[in-house]
Enzyme design. Structure first.
Site, short mmCIF file in Angstrom:
data_model
loop_
_atom_site.label_atom_id
_atom_site.label_comp_id
_atom_site.label_asym_id
_atom_site.label_seq_id
_atom_site.Cartn_x
_atom_site.Cartn_y
_atom_site.Cartn_z
N LYS A 1 -80.88 -38.43 -19.22
CA LYS A 1 -81.16 -38.26 -20.65
C LYS A 1 -80.25 -37.14 -21.14
O LYS A 1 -80.54 -35.95 -20.99
CB LYS A 1 -82.63 -37.90 -20.86
CG LYS A 1 -83.21 -38.32 -22.20
CD LYS A 1 -82.50 -37.73 -23.42
CE LYS A 1 -82.94 -36.32 -23.70
NZ LYS A 1 -82.12 -35.70 -24.79
N CYS B 1 -74.08 -20.68 -20.00
CA CYS B 1 -75.32 -20.11 -19.47
C CYS B 1 -75.04 -18.82 -18.71
O CYS B 1 -75.85 -17.90 -18.73
CB CYS B 1 -76.04 -21.12 -18.60
SG CYS B 1 -75.04 -21.75 -17.26
N GLU C 1 -81.25 -14.58 -25.49
CA GLU C 1 -80.02 -15.35 -25.29
C GLU C 1 -79.50 -15.84 -26.64
O GLU C 1 -80.22 -16.50 -27.39
CB GLU C 1 -80.31 -16.56 -24.39
CG GLU C 1 -79.06 -17.35 -24.08
CD GLU C 1 -79.34 -18.57 -23.21
OE1 GLU C 1 -80.32 -19.28 -23.49
OE2 GLU C 1 -78.57 -18.82 -22.28
N GLU D 1 -82.55 -25.18 -14.26
CA GLU D 1 -81.46 -24.25 -14.54
C GLU D 1 -81.59 -23.88 -16.01
O GLU D 1 -81.34 -24.70 -16.89
CB GLU D 1 -80.11 -24.91 -14.23
CG GLU D 1 -80.01 -25.22 -12.74
CD GLU D 1 -78.65 -25.74 -12.30
OE1 GLU D 1 -77.82 -26.08 -13.16
OE2 GLU D 1 -78.44 -25.80 -11.08
#
Ligand code: NAD
Length: 531
Positions: A216, A325, A424, A291
């Site tokens: 997906k 990331c 973040e 992750e």
């Protein structure tokens, strides 16, 4: 110079004006002109790939994917709902329970994976262009990611053939040994940053191990997942082994997570999404690999190689449009060199070439989506309001009114209580904070909820190791930018993830480890009921 934007082929869909053939938008430093014309066929619409066939959504719904340089729609995409996910999962289940793939030898599967790698390499330019069109990633960086995607398939094709079990000699009575078995049907849910590379990072080990899967992809970057399906189709994997369902997280993604016939979920994305996924999948007890987000520190001591540390700090946060990331998004700098280091980083940031992502000279392209631009810009505003010192950037670059462009931005004098220190941002924004000594550096490095990566710069070898080991991050680089060997574990601590992928660590997740106990003689067996 000619225009480098791809000429988009195919008729517009859904009655709306689609991205025209040649470009618009101008680079600030780079300018509108670029050097290489390219022709890319954009699928219209982007369909699902289920049980070896390209199919529309069962409900017939579609959504648009946008060109981040213009925010005009590129094409329409099949919107997967629960019934599409169910069809894909059932196909994958059949392929796993009855098909040849899980029963084939590692060498046979490796052969197919190598053919996929070859096909990716043959079409690397097309893949890179589609990725740039869909995500705004600068073309030179997108090319690197396409090459890495092929290497992911090559690497796991090699490793699966070298996988070793263990044998345990238990005196002369038993021999116990372990084997690896595929787990079953995997749900692979991926984000929009470097989408093609990250998809292959999951698909390659998953298939190498003999599982079947439903991918997906992120709704903001569906184009290259379609290409991956095309390649896998041409290579001739058995129907149902690899499936793609496009769509939104809350519908298609959630249906995949909740599906009782799915055994494992590998997810890369935001920490909050990971939490929702774990809750949603609890009723059907799944195996997870997560992750997640990061807010990684770059710790620079006064004795560091100053120039190399500046190079790495600038590249580490502004490459991949800052949508990375493992971005080194917090600079922690020893007080005695703090002003000089911040000034050097800011000076370089102010000269970063922002503009047309198809221009090979571009270093920073547009952010993926206007919503994401607004989110990142919200942090620029928050930084100002919280009292951080804006050293450079923080604006939409002059001349780039269209598209999701943002200047490379540096905040200094950021304190631990500020949102820009803790959260973040996932864009081209870096924050800098001074420290007095090693203890404070470690304290600041660990003072966030994330623990994905960390970078330490010092010429003192003992201190480098000491500080690296004291930081709670899954991956630490000493005097280095983010260079990875595919054999090493990849993943995060704390809110940055659960588990590790990469190298044989991927097979710990994608394989069952079974132990076989073999009796070699007549060991005693208690005789219950024998009187
Ligand atoms: P996201 O969490 O919004 O979406 C990721 C994927 O999850 C998408 O495919 C989305 O459709 C799907 N999704 C969303 N809600 C879902 C739900 N309820 N159930 C199932 N699926 C759902 O993340 P994003 O914005 O696409 O990506 C950016 C994030 O990814 C950042 O936080 C970044 O740090 C993280 N990331 C982490 C790594 C890593 O290796 N640690 C790598 C790349 C990106």
């Amino acid at each position: 110079m000619s225009d480098a934007r791809p000429r988009v082929e195919g008729a517009g869909a859904a009655g709306r004006a689609m991205e025209p053939a040649a470009g618009q938008g101008a680079g600030q430093t780079v300018g509108a002109a670029a050097t290489q014309a390219a022709t890319v066929a954009v699928p219209r619409p982007v369909s699902h790939y289920i049980d070896g066939r390209f199919v529309p959504g069962r409900a017939g719904r579609v959504f648009e994917t946008l060109n981040p340089s213009t925010n005009r729609p590129i094409t329409t995409v099949a919107e997967g709902l629960a019934e599409d996910v169910d069809a894909a999962v059932r196909a994958a289940r059949r392929a796993f329970d009855e098909g040849p793939w899980p029963r084939s030898s590692p060498a046979e599967r490796a052969r197919m994976l190598l053919r996929i790698a070859d096909a990716i390499e043959d079409r690397a330019e097309e893949i890179a262009h589609l990725e740039v069109l869909d995500t705004g990633l600068p073309i030179t960086q997108a090319r690197g990611q396409a090459a890495r995607a092929a290497e992911n398939f090559r690497f796991f094709a090699r490793r699966i053939q070298d996988l070793e079990g263990q044998a345990f000699q238990v005196g002369d009575r038993f021999l116990n040994y372990t084997i690896h078995k595929p787990v079953g049907v995997a749900g692979l849910i991926t984000p929009w940053n470097t989408p093609f590379m990250l998809e292959t990072w999951k698909v390659a080990p998953c298939l190498a191990a003999g599982n079947t899967c439903v991918l997906k992809p992120a709704e903001w970057s569906p184009l290259t997942a379609y290409k991956l399906a095309e390649i896998i189709h041409e290579v001739g994997l058995p129907p149902g082994v690899f499936n793609v369902v496009h769509g939104f997280g809350e519908t298609a993604g959630a249906a995949l997570v909740a599906h009782p016939l799915v055994n494992l979920i590998s997810f890369t994305g935001e920490t909050s999404t990971g939490k929702a996924i774990m809750a949603n999948g609890a009723a059907t007890l799944k195996r997870y690999s997560f992750e997640l987000g990061g807010k990684s520190p770059v710790v620079v001591f006064a004795d560091a190689d100053f120039d190399r540390a500046v190079d790495a700090a600038v590249f580490g946060v502004f490459s991949l449009n800052g949508e990375r990331c493992t971005a080194g998004s917090r600079l922690l700098v020893e007080a005695s060199i703090y002003d000089r280091f911040v000034a050097a980083v800011a000076e370089r940031a102010s000269r970063i070439r922002v503009g047309d992502p198809f221009d090979p000279a571009t270093e920073l392209g547009p952010l993926i989506h206007p919503d994401h631009w607004a989110r990142v810009y919200g942090y620029v505003r928050a930084g100002r309001e919280e009292g951080a010192r804006l050293v450079t950037g923080g604006r939409r670059p002059p001349g780039l009114e269209e598209g999701n462009y943002l200047e490379a931005t540096v905040f200094a004098d950021v304190t631990r209580d500020m949102r820009v220190f803790q959260e973040e941002i996932f864009g081209p924004v870096v924050v800098a904070t001074p420290f007095r000594d090693e203890a404070e550096a470690v304290r600041l490095a660990n003072d966030v909820r994330y623990g994905l990566a960390a970078y330490v710069w010092t010429r003192d070898v003992q201190r480098a190791h000491r500080v690296g080991q004291a930081i709670d991050a899954g991956m630490v680089w000493l005097n280095s930018q983010n260079v990875r060997d595919l054999r090493t574990p990849f993943g995060g601590m704390k809110d940055s993830g659960i588990g590790r992928e990469g190298g044989d660590y991927s097979f710990e997740f994608y394989c069952e480890r079974q132990v076989i106990h073999v009796a070699l003689g007549e060991h005693p067996i208690p005789r219950f009921g024998a009187g």
